[in-house]
Scaffold this active site. Structure first.
Site, PDB file in Angstrom:
ATOM      1  CD  GLU A  31      18.739  -0.387   6.960  1.00 47.89           C
ATOM      2  OE1 GLU A  31      18.898   0.668   6.308  1.00 47.89           O
ATOM      3  OE2 GLU A  31      19.492  -0.639   7.795  1.00 47.89           O
TER       4      GLU A  31
ATOM      5  CG  HIS B 270       5.152 -10.357  -0.011  1.00 49.88           C
ATOM      6  ND1 HIS B 270       4.963  -9.117  -0.329  1.00 49.88           N
ATOM      7  CD2 HIS B 270       5.404 -10.917  -1.078  1.00 49.88           C
ATOM      8  CE1 HIS B 270       4.726  -8.915  -1.550  1.00 49.88           C
ATOM      9  NE2 HIS B 270       5.145 -10.008  -2.142  1.00 49.88           N
TER      10      HIS B 270
ATOM     11  CG  ASN C  38       5.876  -7.932   5.767  1.00 44.17           C
ATOM     12  OD1 ASN C  38       4.937  -7.836   6.028  1.00 44.17           O
ATOM     13  ND2 ASN C  38       6.405  -8.094   4.620  1.00 44.17           N
TER      14      ASN C  38
ATOM     15  CG  ASN D 166      -2.318 -12.359   7.564  1.00 39.45           C
ATOM     16  OD1 ASN D 166      -1.763 -13.599   7.568  1.00 39.45           O
ATOM     17  ND2 ASN D 166      -2.426 -11.903   6.382  1.00 39.45           N
TER      18      ASN D 166
ATOM     19  N   GLY E 293      -7.357  -7.101   8.457  1.00 36.94           N
ATOM     20  CA  GLY E 293      -6.526  -7.676   9.734  1.00 36.94           C
ATOM     21  C   GLY E 293      -6.748  -9.233   9.948  1.00 36.94           C
TER      22      GLY E 293
ATOM     23  CB  ILE F  69       8.243   1.886   2.909  1.00 33.71           C
ATOM     24  CG1 ILE F  69       7.515   1.136   1.687  1.00 33.71           C
ATOM     25  CG2 ILE F  69       9.952   1.518   2.925  1.00 33.71           C
ATOM     26  CD1 ILE F  69       7.925   1.572   0.365  1.00 33.71           C
ATOM     27  CG  LEU F  70       8.122   0.148   8.870  1.00 30.40           C
ATOM     28  CD1 LEU F  70       8.271  -1.207   9.696  1.00 30.40           C
ATOM     29  CD2 LEU F  70       7.326   1.422   9.838  1.00 30.40           C
TER      30      LEU F  70
ATOM     31  CG  MET G 100      -1.166  -1.043   3.098  1.00 28.83           C
ATOM     32  SD  MET G 100      -0.579  -2.723   2.075  1.00 28.83           S
ATOM     33  CE  MET G 100      -0.255  -2.178   0.612  1.00 28.83           C
TER      34      MET G 100
HETATM   35  C1  GRF Z   1      -1.868 -10.183   3.170  1.00 26.64           C
HETATM   36  O1  GRF Z   1      -2.230 -10.887   1.872  1.00 26.64           O
HETATM   37  C2  GRF Z   1      -0.382  -9.891   3.327  1.00 26.64           C
HETATM   38  O2  GRF Z   1       0.362 -10.978   3.030  1.00 26.64           O
HETATM   39  C3  GRF Z   1      -0.261  -8.574   2.876  1.00 26.64           C
HETATM   40  O3  GRF Z   1      -1.275  -7.905   3.192  1.00 26.64           O
HETATM   41  C4  GRF Z   1      -2.448  -8.704   3.123  1.00 26.64           C
HETATM   42  C5  GRF Z   1      -3.211  -8.321   4.498  1.00 26.64           C
HETATM   43  O4  GRF Z   1      -4.430  -8.828   4.765  1.00 26.64           O
HETATM   44  N1  GRF Z   1       1.112  -8.191   3.096  1.00 26.64           N
HETATM   45  P1  GRF Z   1      -5.094  -8.934   6.258  1.00 26.64           P
HETATM   46  O5  GRF Z   1      -5.454  -7.231   6.359  1.00 26.64           O
HETATM   47  O6  GRF Z   1      -4.305  -9.472   7.208  1.00 26.64           O
HETATM   48  O7  GRF Z   1      -6.503  -9.631   5.898  1.00 26.64           O
END
Ligand code: GRF
Length: 203
Positions: free
Chosen positions: A140, A107, A105, A15, A13, A90-91, A88
């Protein structure tokens, strides 16, 4: 009316933390959801005084069932914008459609290069000299929707997947809150695959 944000996260977490720490975005985050019971994201949410929900996949037989429970939660909390931050799962189309244009999102690559769950390792294995960060609207298909912001991160010769991912995350923590602020300010216009960012003083 102030927008209400939900952040969906499965992992540590960081981010989510960057969003919580942003002076504009943070106060709008009203819900954190994780599919993993011990996720650091749940602790970070609770620590910030935000409702933090572990939505356990186990009692739900199918992805559709799980996503219906998720959708009900998002609707109960009157969520306007959903931010995926290392979620993690897929919706299903049902959730994605319900939040069309209202789900972002982050990435860890410059899409469309290296979609999927192992982007930093794949960039390294490919021998890429540059990878980076993408914030995109969710559609999607996985890691596919219209791109809001991207930033490059150089690959170093002594990188391993972890060191590269850490440097990518440093950039994510700056770029993701910026993208959310643009959404909140109504500065994003979606034209097909293109997202037009209007200047700050427009309108
Ligand atoms: C990030 O690198 C994000 O881009 C990817 O998963 C990671 C999540 O990291 N989708 P965190 O849980 O926010 O540290």
């Amino acid at each position: 009316m102030d927008a209400r944000l939900a952040v969906l996260a499965s992992g540590s977490g960081t981010n989510l933390q960057a969003l919580l720490d942003d002076p504009v975005v943070g106060p709008r985050v009203v819900l954190v959801v994780s599919d993993r019971p011990g996720a650091g994201a749940l602790e970070r949410g609770a620590e910030a005084g935000v409702k933090a929900v572990h939505l356990d996949p186990d009692p739900h037989a199918t992805r559709e069932e799980y996503d219906r429970a998720l959708l009900a939660l998002l609707r109960d909390e009157e969520i306007d914008l959903v931010c995926l931050a290392g979620f993690m799962r897929i919706l299903t189309s049902e959730v994605v459609r319900a939040f069309e244009g209202r789900m972002l999102n982050v990435h860890p690559s410059v899409l469309p290069a290296f979609p999927g769950a192992r982007a930093p390792a794949e960039a390294l294995a490919w021998g890429a000299k540059v990878t980076g960060v993408t914030v995109h609207l969710v559609d999607e298909e996985v890691d596919h929707g219209p791109i809001v912001l991207q930033e490059a991160v150089p690959v170093r010769e002594d990188d391993d997947p972890e060191s590269l991912h850490e440097r990518i995350k440093d950039v994510e923590h700056r770029v993701y809150p910026r993208a959310v602020r643009l959404w909140l300010a109504g500065r994003l216009t979606i034209e097909g695959r293109r997202v037009i960012v209007s200047p700050e003083d427009a309108g």
